[in-house]
Design an enzyme around this catalytic site. Structure first.
Site, PDB file in Angstrom:
ATOM      1  N   ASN A  32      53.871  28.403 -19.016  1.00 30.09           N
ATOM      2  CA  ASN A  32      54.619  27.437 -19.823  1.00 30.09           C
ATOM      3  C   ASN A  32      54.202  27.558 -21.292  1.00 30.09           C
ATOM      4  OD1 ASN A  32      56.474  25.460 -20.354  1.00 30.09           O
ATOM      5  ND2 ASN A  32      55.523  23.890 -19.083  1.00 30.09           N
ATOM      6  N   HIS A  60      55.058  15.164 -18.933  1.00 32.37           N
ATOM      7  CA  HIS A  60      55.564  15.602 -17.630  1.00 32.37           C
ATOM      8  C   HIS A  60      56.114  14.443 -16.809  1.00 32.37           C
ATOM      9  CE1 HIS A  60      53.395  19.451 -18.276  1.00 32.37           C
ATOM     10  NE2 HIS A  60      54.333  19.912 -17.491  1.00 32.37           N
TER      11      HIS A  60
END
Length: 475
Positions: free
Chosen positions: A330, A361
């Protein structure tokens, strides 16, 4: 990390894949027929924005209103806020709105996965809103000598127009699956300067060229699509054999021995990774197909299209440290965290960066187990590396032995750390860690308590400003 695939492919996931495949063809058409030489930047901005809005509505229905509300609120801040505070207001509003959406999903659906999970695009837009706000603050609200070289390069010195703002946040290439990118890079792409600027960094006459070459992304796109297909096939086959629910089975928790649990946990977590490889590589291919993502020329003269790549699979699978693993997983989110948090906060940068990552998140408890464990493991791994690595540099054999051992430890540590991220809830996470005797938590704490933590690794986090560089030159 906002994508969840299943063998039955719910409607939202079918929509996601359909939109990304359609975006791929639209991107090729956009690059060929709406190239900068054939049309104006405003037309290119309008095209990518209209298609992006359509994709969001097609995938998420009325939930897409959340995305539009956030974008409009933050544009209001962009226009009205003082440049000295624009980054704070934008960051607070974007993160607060994102967190409220995350919380409402959890309390309404009780750990269930929404039939229409709109959090992915909202997370990407939040990254872009805050990235742009900080870059505008750097360009208009800070002195040039107080910026690092990178901050100076990315600083935005003119506030974007409404069309530029919408295009940057909602363009069809990245609105569904990202990745986050820099505003100046995006505007250079729309205006046709993106590739040209990178090519000017190379002396082409020495390479036998009489004019600038015209790099084509076609080969890079084909390679990434092949990786996408392989990732999808691996995910569909491996997940069927090793689903995450295996980690809560009675056999795993009560009957398997510790070494078997270690190995099985590693295999199960490996089986969960191809879905991310699929989503991120496909998103990268879409941007490349549009002509965005050119990063320059490597030492062998090969054109590189990895400016927007979100992962390096080879480096992930061969990582010999927790840091190396995180740097290649990521990537654009890690870069965002570094630029808006790690390099800017005055205290506890590692802890605050992990907390921000967890909040971004979502609010599933599993995320916080992962990121709190990650803080411990990161500090412990850094401590071990600083205390022992230099002993293994004296010979090639020792270096190879060190790499093999650290590879195995890293892969097992990552599997242990990220398992709650996939499991989401408290009960299965506690069950898993109990069955593993909380071994990594205990080892990490012992390392932190009994090994000396060398301070220089922490001090070096701050980027050099232009002012500090000039002072060194004078000295």
């Amino acid at each position: 990390m906002a994508f969840s695939f299943s063998l039955s492919l719910p409607p939202v996931q079918v929509n996601f894949v359909a939109c990304q495949l359609f975006a791929l063809f639209a991107a090729f058409w956009f690059r060929i027929y709406l190239s900068p030489g054939k049309t104006s930047p405003d037309v290119r901005h309008a095209f990518v924005t209209i298609f992006g809005i359509y994709f969001v509505i097609f995938c998420f229905g009325w939930y897409s209103v959340h995305l539009f509300v956030l974008v409009l609120m933050c544009y209001g801040i962009m226009v009205t806020a003082n440049v000295s505070s624009i980054h704070r207001y934008s960051f607070f509003v974007a993160m607060a709105y994102l967190t409220l959406c995350h919380v409402s999903r959890i309390y309404i659906f009780h750990y269930g996965i929404l039939t229409t999970d709109f959090s992915g695009p909202l997370m990407i837009v939040t990254q872009k809103i805050t990235t742009l706000a900080f870059q505008v603050h750097d360009g208009l609200g800070r002195r040039a000598e107080d910026l690092s070289a990178e901050q100076h390069r990315l600083a935005v010195k003119v506030k974007p127009s409404f069309l530029e703002y919408l295009s940057y946040l909602l363009n069809f290439m990245s609105v569904i699956a990202g990745p986050c990118n820099n505003f100046k890079d995006y505007i250079a792409f729309i205006e046709g300067r993106h590739i040209h600027t990178k090519l000017l960094e190379v002396n082409w006459k020495q390479r036998g060229f009489h004019s600038l070459p015209e790099p084509s992304p076609t080969r890079a796109v084909i390679r990434k699509l092949c990786m996408t297909l392989v990732s999808l096939l691996l995910f569909l086959t491996l997940t069927k054999s090793f689903p995450i629910t295996c980690l809560t089975d009675d056999w795993f928790v009560h009957k398997a021995n510790f070494l078997t649990r270690l190995c099985y946990l590693y295999i199960v977590m490996q089986a969960s990774k191809p879905k991310y490889y699929f989503a991120w590589t496909l998103a990268d291919a879409v941007n490349n197909a549009a002509g965005f993502g050119f990063s320059g020329v490597d030492k062998d003269g090969t054109f590189c299209w990895d400016l927007l790549s979100n992962l390096n699979i080879w480096k992930i699978e061969t990582a010999t440290s927790f840091k190396m693993y995180l740097e290649n997983w990521n990537i654009q989110t890690a870069t965002w965290l570094k630029r808006v948090c790690y390099e800017r906060v005055p205290w506890y940068p590692t802890v605050l960066t992990f907390i921000l990552s967890a909040l971004w998140h979502g609010v599933y408890p599993g995320y916080y187990f992962t990121f709190l464990t990650g803080i411990l493991v990161t500090v412990a791994a850094r401590t071990v590396r600083n205390n022992f690595r230099h002993y293994f540099r004296s010979s090639k054999a020792l270096q190879v032995a060190y790499d093999v051992v650290t590879w195995a430890v890293t892969q097992l540590a990552v599997s242990y750390t990220v398992a709650p991220f996939v499991m989401l809830a408290v009960e299965p996470t506690i069950s898993l860690y109990k069955s593993m005797y909380f071994y990594l938590h205990i080892i990490s704490l012992l390392i932190i308590l009994f090994l000396p933590i060398k301070p220089h690794a922490h001090i070096q986090r701050q980027p050099q400003t232009l002012n500090s560089i000039n002072k060194k030159k004078k000295d």
